[in-house]
Design a protein around this motif. Structure first.
Motif, PDB file in Angstrom:
ATOM      1  N   SER A 187       0.821  -1.205   0.000  1.00  0.00           N
ATOM      2  CA  SER A 187       0.000   0.000   0.000  1.00  0.00           C
ATOM      3  C   SER A 187       0.857   1.257   0.000  1.00  0.00           C
ATOM      4  O   SER A 187       0.584   2.211  -0.735  1.00  0.00           O
ATOM      5  N   ARG A 231       1.019   4.158  -2.887  1.00  0.00           N
ATOM      6  CA  ARG A 231       0.815   5.583  -2.601  1.00  0.00           C
ATOM      7  C   ARG A 231       1.985   6.416  -3.099  1.00  0.00           C
ATOM      8  O   ARG A 231       1.798   7.501  -3.658  1.00  0.00           O
ATOM      9  N   ARG A 284      -4.709   8.909  -4.460  1.00  0.00           N
ATOM     10  CA  ARG A 284      -3.794   7.879  -3.976  1.00  0.00           C
ATOM     11  C   ARG A 284      -4.576   6.698  -3.425  1.00  0.00           C
ATOM     12  O   ARG A 284      -5.648   6.879  -2.848  1.00  0.00           O
TER      13      ARG A 284
END
Length: 354
Positions: A255, A259, A271
């Motif tokens: 993750s 981003r 994002r």
């Protein structure tokens, strides 16, 4: 004829939305999601019933659920009214299930693996994930599908695939393909591993460690490791649970990478969200470690968790077209096969060395 705006009559749905606009819970939305959620739930129940049939116990209800969902979609057709419930199952129910997965783990179980065992598990997982991502680029396999195969092979099969997909947001066909890979090659390991301990000079402890560190699904690890005795089976299961514990940091790391990539891309303004449900998973593991939950309660929670994961995979199957899977060709399957051989040989080499 075009009706002037001032003469238009608001639809019942509009009145409902206005009436419930101030409430934290939106009853019409829940009713809208009911048909699809019930359909996915019915398929999950069918998967559990199929799992109980002799000869089918080696396949988890989750895997059977996505197969049955795909069969329904491709032979009967998923009705449009089911779409909101399918989305609800793939988002809300899936995240709840991943949090509940933490009740199957404790910090004590991880510590039982020992320092050297944890090093072998972590090194095998990391090396396999990175190797699979590198090989996927070399074979020109889609990046998202590559990440799903890497997660499923290196961590814990179908559970890791659908958890990782909350970050990668791949197509449902990619998820189905990745699940098929870990199912096929995990099944190969389940039948092949019990034939190898004597040939490879592995005692029950080492064999359990190898099984838990390299076979894909928990059910497959149990089936393979207990073939070499109670000690190998128990240790293999503990090692596999320790490996599942690493699901949280892997998904969270992915993750963060997504981003950062979105932040560098001028073409994307939004994002990807941080997977806060992974923090919930970690918190539940801590809670499960700090307090004693009765075995019968833990068993019921595990059953509910597996059912919710099966509902999510059934929903995924209800959106998966077989023709799109075939269009992806054999390269992802080759990637899955080589990735499986890598984790098996890499973890075995570490066990022999350490």
């Amino acid at each position: 004829m075009t009706i002037p705006p001032e003469n238009r009559v608001a639809s019942p749905a509009t009145h409902c939305s206005a009436a419930y606009a101030g409430l934290p819970f939106h009853p019409p939305a829940a009713l809208e999601a009911a048909p699809g959620a019930l359909l996915a739930g019915a398929i999950a129940v069918s998967a559990f019933l199929a799992h109980a049939v002799p000869g089918m116990t080696a396949l988890s209800p989750m895997i059977l659920a996505i197969v049955l969902g795909m069969a329904f979609h491709n032979f009967i057709g998923t009705p449009a009214i089911a779409k909101p419930g399918i989305t609800f199952s793939l988002r809300r129910l899936l995240r709840i299930a991943i949090v509940l997965l933490g009740f199957q783990l404790t910090v004590g179980q991880v510590l039982d693996v020992g320092g050297r065992g944890l090093i072998i598990v972590a090194a095998s997982l990391t090396a396999t994930f990175l190797f699979t991502v590198w090989l996927g680029r070399l074979l020109k396999v889609d990046r998202k599908l590559t990440q799903l195969i890497a997660a499923g092979t290196s961590i814990c099969g179908a559970s890791a695939i659908i958890a990782t997909n909350t970050v990668t947001e791949a197509h449902d066909e990619d998820v189905a393909y990745a699940v098929a890979c870990v199912t096929v090659f995990g099944s190969v390991a389940m039948f092949a591993y019990p034939l190898l301990p004597r040939l490879l000079h592995l005692d029950p402890h080492a064999y359990g460690l190898w099984s838990g560190a390299s076979i894909h699904e928990i059910a497959q690890v149990v089936a393979a490791s207990f073939q070499n005795g109670q000690r190998a089976g128990e240790f293999g299961t503990i090692v596999k649970l320790a490996r599942v514990m690493l699901l949280a940091p892997v998904v969270f790391a992915l993750s963060i990478m997504q981003r950062l990539a979105a932040g560098r891309s001028a073409a994307r303004t939004a994002r990807p969200p941080l997977p806060w449900f992974v923090l919930g998973f970690t918190a539940v593991v801590a809670l499960n470690s700090a307090m004693r939950i009765p075995p019968e309660v833990s068993k019921e929670i595990a059953l509910v968790t597996t059912f919710l994961l099966s509902v999510a995979l059934a929903a995924m199957g209800l959106e998966t077209d077989v023709s799109k899977i075939r269009a992806k060709g054999l390269r992802p399957a080759v990637l899955g096969a080589i990735s499986f051989l890598f984790i098996a040989s890499f973890s075995l080499a570490l066990i022999k060395l350490v």
